[in-house]
Every structure is written in structure tokens, then in C-alpha cells.
Design an enzyme around this catalytic site. Structure first.
Site, PDB file in Angstrom:
ATOM      1  N   SER A 205     -21.274 113.086  31.107  1.00 48.67           N
ATOM      2  CA  SER A 205     -20.753 111.717  31.157  1.00 48.67           C
ATOM      3  C   SER A 205     -21.883 110.738  30.881  1.00 48.67           C
ATOM      4  CB  SER A 205     -20.103 111.459  32.514  1.00 48.67           C
ATOM      5  OG  SER A 205     -19.355 110.263  32.482  1.00 48.67           O
ATOM      6  N   ASN A 206     -21.689 109.486  31.233  1.00 47.66           N
ATOM      7  CA  ASN A 206     -22.707 108.454  31.025  1.00 47.66           C
ATOM      8  C   ASN A 206     -22.528 107.395  32.124  1.00 47.66           C
ATOM      9  OD1 ASN A 206     -20.854 106.275  30.058  1.00 47.66           O
ATOM     10  ND2 ASN A 206     -20.400 107.867  28.552  1.00 47.66           N
ATOM     11  N   PRO A 207     -23.502 106.485  32.256  1.00 50.14           N
ATOM     12  CA  PRO A 207     -23.447 105.566  33.415  1.00 50.14           C
ATOM     13  C   PRO A 207     -22.576 104.318  33.231  1.00 50.14           C
ATOM     14  CG  PRO A 207     -25.643 105.589  32.418  1.00 50.14           C
ATOM     15  CD  PRO A 207     -24.735 106.306  31.495  1.00 50.14           C
ATOM     16  N   ALA A 272     -17.043 103.897  27.014  1.00 56.48           N
ATOM     17  CA  ALA A 272     -18.179 104.682  26.524  1.00 56.48           C
ATOM     18  C   ALA A 272     -17.708 106.135  26.493  1.00 56.48           C
ATOM     19  CB  ALA A 272     -19.373 104.508  27.441  1.00 56.48           C
TER      20      ALA A 272
END
Ligand code: CTP
Length: 396
Positions: A205-207, A272
Site C-alpha cells: 500500500s502507500n501512506p 493513490a
């Protein structure tokens, strides 16, 4: 906007000074009025300190030169916000009386009135109070709350009758002042990260915090749009008045967006999306084995590119994060994904990183034409994006 906040006699008048402060923070000019009953719960001084000027109450009804304050203030105000509003204050205004400062201001012609009621649930539900509410709505007045929750009286169960919290009142009021230029339009927004699972508990995933997308969804709602928000996992509260569809993976996000895309007038894709997923997802948690591991990844669907295949009337806006050659790469993405424009930001720049309250973007069209915007809050940016997108909607 010029707002008169009027407190009447409920225990929630304790919160009126903090409401005044919130309204200042949101950029409004604020004056404060209070009925006699309000002073049982909040002091005149704390209201005056919050507002930075003397309170309009029974003792100050006339200026020394004989001019009446309620006439003068009603001309100054864009809006009268009665918070808290008691059953008595509603009754008096519904009857057209002028025996307290609130009802006198109303008769003197304040252009807009918003009531924030607070009272015991049984009182709120009483037909007499509801009839007064109907009468006031008939005058064009608006209501915020009451909301459900703990009530002040000892031994009283929780119920409907609590005053809406100051920050919620301030937020909702923003909507009252916005132009309704998206009225009747359907706006679809994606937000947050996606998660691509390796096994039942691990994922790529990403922040992304989702803040940008939630800000766009709320701004579009406040401008009158019917909004669907497809959100990856975030910790943000569910926005009121918006259809929220929660998803985790890119595939789920594509399917949720596809289910709404045909009827949509405008899509704003802030999510995102993770570009890669594991080729195979283990059905059980994988214990670690050996000193290194090779993970086979395959591409997730390019959601915008997939939706673009079905584009008819939809205005489409994307986001691009780049660390170099930003404008050229963003313009190329806009062309490839049939976007009307794309908001380019540099996650490595200060203040533009994931998760913050602010953002700084450059708006890039497929032609490569670019306009750099200053650093601003995500809510401000949301409105600027919508200002641009709304101009592209077919008229009539
Ligand atoms: N996007 C999408 N589906 C993906 C990846 C991205 O719809 N699988 C959307 C994003 O939500 C964003 C836009 O496409 O609005 C651009 O995202 P970005 O990750 O910059 O684009 P990519 O096409 O993935 O390009 P890159 O090769 O630079 O990662």
C-alpha cells in the site's frame, strides 16, 4: 460573511464562545447577541471576549443616540445563527413576537436565519415545537440539528436534543454560503490508498490519507452535487450527505467506480492506487522461510484508463505524483487517460507530502498547458478544482 451569533437559555450556551471562535477561524466577522436566559449558563464577559465586542442584550437595546440595535445589526448581518436555540426562542419567533433580542432581530429583517436547537427529546418532539419549526421553515429559516447524544439533565437518558458541536456547525455553515453550481450534477470521487494483499494480513500500500478526496467530496456536496465517494482504507470520519463506498483493492475500486460511472457528470480521481499486486495471494499467513524471498507481482488495473474507455459526457480529473519531469509526464497521463486536466504534485516537496492538511499542485492539461497554484488547504484546493471542472460541464 457577517454573522450574528445569538445565544438563548440552554446549558449548551457554554459552547457558544467556542462556536464564535470557530467562525472567526473560518474567516467570518462575528457579533454576539444573547437573551436573558443565556446568562444563566454563560457569562456576558466570556461571550464578549470571544466576539471581541460588547454583547447585544436587553440592557444594550438602544444606542445613547436613540438608535435601535436590532435594526442596525439586522442591516449589518448576512446571517443570524441562534445557538443554542431553546423551545421558547423558536416559539417566540414563530409567533412573530419582538420581546427578546433574537425575535426582534428576525422581525428587523436579518436576511437569513439558522437555528441550532437544543432541548430535552420530549420537548423537541412535542407537536407544538414541531409546528413552530414548520412555521419557521416556512419563513425560509434553516435548522442544524438537534443531534442525538448525552443530554445535560441529571438522570436524563441520551436522546435527540443535543446541540450540534461547534466545529460541525462551522463546517455545515460553509455549505450555506457556497454557490449551488453543482446542483443536479452527479460527482464521483475516489480517495485514499488501495491495499493489495500478499496473504490475509500483509499487503502492499502507500501512506495516502484520503484527505484530498474527502475534501473534494465534501466541497462538491456543499455546492449541491449528489456525491458518491469510493474510498480505500482511511481513518477519516464518514462525510455526511455523501454516498460512501468502502473498498480495499484496486480491482474493488474499479468495480465500485464502474458501477456509478455511466450516470456520473464528473469524476475526480484522487486515489493513490497501488500499481502492483501479488500474482497469487496466499490463503493463509505465510511463515518466513530462508533469508530472502522473491515476490512475483503483476499490474493492477489502470482504473482511469479503463473508465476512459466508457467516457461519454464525463468531465474527468486525475492526480499525478511525480518527482521529476512533472509537467511533461502529467500531460502525457492526461492524454493517455482522457483527462480534462490533472493535478500534479511533488510528494517530495515540503508541505505537499502525503497526509498533510495542505497541498500545492500545478494544474496540467493534456496540451501541456500548466498553471501552478500556491500552497493552500486541501479544502481550498478542492473548491478550485471544482471551479475549473464546473466550467467544463455542458450547459443547459
Ligand atoms: N490511477 C489509476 N489506476 C492505477 C494507477 C493510477 O486510475 N492503477 C490514477 C490515479 O488515481 C491518478 C492518475 O491515475 O489520478 C495518475 O496516477 P499515477 O500513479 O501518477 O499514474 P500511473 O499511470 O500509475 O503512472 P506511473 O507510471 O507514473 O505510476
Amino acid at each position: 460573511m457577517n454573522i450574528i451569533v445569538a445565544a438563548t437559555g440552554g446549558v449548551a450556551a457554554l459552547k457558544t464562545p467556542s462556536l464564535i471562535r470557530r467562525l472567526y477561524e473560518a474567516g467570518h466577522k462575528v457579533r454576539v447577541a444573547a437573551s436573558d436566559g443565556a446568562f444563566h449558563f454563560v457569562t456576558k464577559l466570556s461571550l464578549a471576549v470571544a466576539a471581541g465586542e460588547a454583547v447585544f442584550d436587553r440592557e444594550r437595546w438602544f444606542y445613547p443616540d436613540g438608535q435601535a440595535l436590532h435594526i442596525d445589526w439586522a442591516r449589518w448581518a448576512d446571517l443570524l445563527l441562534v445557538a443554542p436555540a431553546t423551545a421558547d426562542s423558536l416559539g417566540s419567533a414563530a409567533q412573530g413576537r419582538a420581546d427578546d433580542v433574537v425575535s426582534a432581530l428576525i422581525l428587523a429583517g436579518v436576511p437569513r436565519v439558522v437555528w441550532v436547537p437544543t432541548m430535552n427529546s420530549s420537548m423537541w418532539q412535542h407537536p407544538a415545537v414541531q409546528r413552530n419549526v414548520d412555521t419557521l421553515r416556512g419563513f425560509g429559516h434553516d435548522f442544524l440539528g438537534p443531534v442525538s447524544g448525552a443530554l445535560a439533565a441529571k438522570g436524563e437518558r441520551a436522546g435527540l436534543g443535543r446541540m450540534m458541536e461547534p466545529e460541525d456547525i462551522a463546517r455545515q455553515l460553509q455549505g450555506f454560503f457556497k454557490s449551488q453550481d453543482l446542483h443536479g450534477q452527479r460527482v464521483l470521487v475516489s480517495a485514499g490508498p488501495t491495499r493489495e494483499y500478499l496473504d490475509p494480513i500483509r499487503f502492499l500500500s502507500n501512506p495516502s490519507s484520503g484527505r484530498m478526496g474527502y475534501a473534494v467530496a465534501e466541497a462538491a456536496r456543499d455546492r449541491g452535487a449528489q456525491v458518491s465517494l469510493v474510498s480505500g482504507p482511511t481513518t477519516l470520519p464518514e462525510p455526511e450527505g455523501v454516498e460512501l463506498m468502502r473498498v480495499e483493492t484496486a480491482a474493488e475500486m474499479l468495480s465500485a467506480l464502474s458501477s456509478r460511472f455511466d450516470q456520473t457528470d464528473m469524476l475526480v480521481m484522487t486515489a493513490a492506487v497501488a500499481d502492483w499486486r501479488a500474482k497469487s495471494v496466499a490463503s493463509e499467513k505465510q511463515p518466513k522461510m530462508g533469508e530472502s524471498q522473491v515476490l512475483k507481482l503483476v499490474r493492477t488495473p489502470d482504473i482511469l484508463a479503463e473508465l476512459a474507455k466508457h467516457k461519454t459526457k464525463q468531465i474527468m480529473v486525475g492526480f499525478a505524483m511525480e518527482t521529476h519531469a512533472g509537467v511533461e509526464r502529467a500531460a502525457e497521463k492526461a492524454r493517455r487517460k482522457k483527462l480534462d486536466f490533472i493535478c500534479l504534485n511533488y510528494p517530495t516537496k515540503e508541505n505537499s507530502a502525503f497526509g498533510g492538511e495542505q497541498n500545492q499542485v500545478t494544474i496540467v492539461k493534456a496540451s501541456g498547458e500548466a498553471a501552478a497554484l500556491p500552497l493552500m488547504t486541501k479544502l481550498e484546493l478542492a473548491d478550485i478544482i471544482l471551479d475549473r471542472a464546473v466550467k467544463l460541464l455542458p450547459t443547459g
